[in-house]
Design a protein around this motif. Structure first.
Motif, short mmCIF file in Angstrom:
data_model
loop_
_atom_site.label_atom_id
_atom_site.label_comp_id
_atom_site.label_asym_id
_atom_site.label_seq_id
_atom_site.Cartn_x
_atom_site.Cartn_y
_atom_site.Cartn_z
N LEU A 48 66.76 22.93 -56.70
CA LEU A 48 65.71 23.30 -57.66
C LEU A 48 65.22 22.10 -58.46
O LEU A 48 64.11 22.10 -58.97
N GLY A 49 66.08 21.10 -58.60
CA GLY A 49 65.69 19.89 -59.31
C GLY A 49 65.53 20.09 -60.80
O GLY A 49 64.62 19.54 -61.40
N VAL A 50 66.40 20.88 -61.40
CA VAL A 50 66.34 21.13 -62.84
C VAL A 50 67.75 21.04 -63.42
O VAL A 50 68.71 21.48 -62.80
N GLN A 51 67.86 20.41 -64.57
CA GLN A 51 69.16 20.28 -65.24
C GLN A 51 69.02 20.74 -66.68
O GLN A 51 68.02 20.42 -67.30
N PRO A 52 69.96 21.44 -67.25
CA PRO A 52 71.10 22.05 -66.57
C PRO A 52 70.63 23.15 -65.62
O PRO A 52 69.50 23.60 -65.71
N PHE A 53 71.53 23.55 -64.74
CA PHE A 53 71.20 24.59 -63.78
C PHE A 53 70.85 25.88 -64.50
O PHE A 53 71.36 26.14 -65.58
N PRO A 54 70.00 26.71 -63.90
CA PRO A 54 69.69 28.01 -64.51
C PRO A 54 70.94 28.89 -64.57
O PRO A 54 71.88 28.71 -63.80
N ASP A 55 70.92 29.84 -65.48
CA ASP A 55 72.00 30.82 -65.61
C ASP A 55 72.06 31.65 -64.32
O ASP A 55 71.05 32.20 -63.89
N HIS A 56 73.23 31.74 -63.71
CA HIS A 56 73.41 32.46 -62.44
C HIS A 56 72.97 33.92 -62.52
O HIS A 56 72.58 34.50 -61.51
N ASP A 57 73.05 34.54 -63.70
CA ASP A 57 72.69 35.94 -63.85
C ASP A 57 71.19 36.17 -63.65
O ASP A 57 70.76 37.31 -63.47
N PHE A 58 70.39 35.11 -63.72
CA PHE A 58 68.95 35.24 -63.59
C PHE A 58 68.41 34.52 -62.36
O PHE A 58 67.25 34.14 -62.31
N VAL A 59 69.28 34.35 -61.36
CA VAL A 59 68.91 33.74 -60.09
C VAL A 59 69.33 34.71 -58.99
O VAL A 59 70.47 35.17 -58.97
N LEU A 94 56.35 38.04 -45.95
CA LEU A 94 57.36 36.99 -45.96
C LEU A 94 58.60 37.47 -45.19
O LEU A 94 58.91 38.67 -45.16
N ALA A 95 59.31 36.54 -44.61
CA ALA A 95 60.53 36.86 -43.85
C ALA A 95 61.62 35.86 -44.20
O ALA A 95 61.35 34.80 -44.76
N GLY A 96 62.83 36.20 -43.86
CA GLY A 96 63.96 35.31 -44.12
C GLY A 96 64.54 35.54 -45.50
O GLY A 96 64.60 36.66 -45.99
N HIS A 97 64.97 34.46 -46.14
CA HIS A 97 65.59 34.53 -47.46
C HIS A 97 64.65 33.93 -48.51
O HIS A 97 63.96 32.96 -48.24
N ILE A 98 64.68 34.53 -49.67
CA ILE A 98 63.83 34.09 -50.77
C ILE A 98 64.69 33.91 -52.01
O ILE A 98 65.67 34.63 -52.19
N LEU A 99 64.34 32.94 -52.83
CA LEU A 99 65.04 32.68 -54.07
C LEU A 99 64.14 33.09 -55.23
O LEU A 99 62.96 32.73 -55.25
N LEU A 100 64.67 33.85 -56.16
CA LEU A 100 63.95 34.24 -57.37
C LEU A 100 64.66 33.60 -58.56
O LEU A 100 65.87 33.77 -58.71
N VAL A 101 63.93 32.88 -59.38
CA VAL A 101 64.47 32.28 -60.60
C VAL A 101 63.68 32.88 -61.76
O VAL A 101 62.48 32.64 -61.89
N PHE A 102 64.37 33.68 -62.60
CA PHE A 102 63.73 34.33 -63.73
C PHE A 102 63.76 33.42 -64.95
O PHE A 102 64.74 32.70 -65.18
N SER A 103 62.71 33.48 -65.74
CA SER A 103 62.56 32.58 -66.89
C SER A 103 63.64 32.79 -67.94
O SER A 103 63.95 31.86 -68.68
N GLN A 104 64.26 33.96 -68.03
CA GLN A 104 65.32 34.18 -69.01
C GLN A 104 66.54 33.31 -68.74
O GLN A 104 67.34 33.07 -69.63
N GLY A 105 66.69 32.84 -67.52
CA GLY A 105 67.83 32.01 -67.17
C GLY A 105 67.63 30.53 -67.42
O GLY A 105 68.52 29.72 -67.18
N LEU A 106 66.47 30.16 -67.91
CA LEU A 106 66.16 28.75 -68.14
C LEU A 106 66.31 28.42 -69.61
O LEU A 106 65.94 29.21 -70.48
#
Length: 182
Positions: A48-59, A94-106
């Motif tokens: 993702l290229g972001v530090q610190p990593f997002p909160d796992h609960d919102f990924v 869309l097919a395959g796997h997708i990653l969702l990163v919610f703003s509350q975890g940032l």
């Protein structure tokens, strides 16, 4: 490396979608954090290229095949309350796997994503800013005000009721003794 994606101007409830271009057998390894000698290793967070990593609960990492019957667009709109504009068909294709990163975890200090392979940015969606308008209820049961309940009894009122009951009991008790004795 993809272009930098701005985080700082996102409303409270937003989600960034990334396509994960990995074989099925590598998804689990990629998405789980590894603690090794007090070092945090999370391939997904690094990509993702972001530090610190997002909160796992919102990924979330989703297998879109599992959502095929329900539809990925329904998952975002009905399940998460997001406005996807006119992208329903694109999202459901869309097919395959997708990653969702919610703003509350940032965290507040995070300002940009810098995604790298195997992630590729798909889109960002936000929660609608306005609430939907509802039609006025026209049934007779919806007219007027609801009846108001009785207020709670105060301690003084309860004490007065107890005193009245005791006085009535004593009066009956005295009358009974006078009648028996007379």
């Amino acid at each position: 490396m993809s272009a930098l994606l701005d985080i700082s101007n996102a409303p409270y409830r937003s989600v960034w979608l990334f396509k994960i271009d990995l074989p099925e057998d590598e998804i689990d390894w990629f998405s789980h954090e590894i603690i090794n000698d007090d070092a945090q290793i999370w391939p997904l967070g690094t990509a993702l290229g972001v530090q610190p990593f997002p909160d796992h609960d919102f990924v979330e990492v989703l297998d879109l095949e599992a959502l095929k019957a329900y539809g990925f667009s329904n998952y975002l709109t009905e399940g998460n309350g997001l406005d996807i504009n006119d992208d329903a068909q694109m999202l459901d294709n869309l097919a395959g796997h997708i990653l969702l990163v919610f703003s509350q975890g940032l965290e507040n200090g995070q300002s940009k994503f810098a995604p790298s392979a195997p992630l590729s940015f798909v889109a960002r969606y936000n929660q609608p800013q306005t609430t939907p308008a509802h039609e006025a209820l026209e049934s007779t049961s919806a007219a007027g005000e609801l009846p108001q309940g009785k207020p709670a009894k105060s301690d003084a009122r309860i004490g007065g009721m107890v005193a009245t009951f005791v006085l009535i009991f004593l009066a009956v008790f005295v009358a009974l003794f006078v009648w028996i004795g007379g």
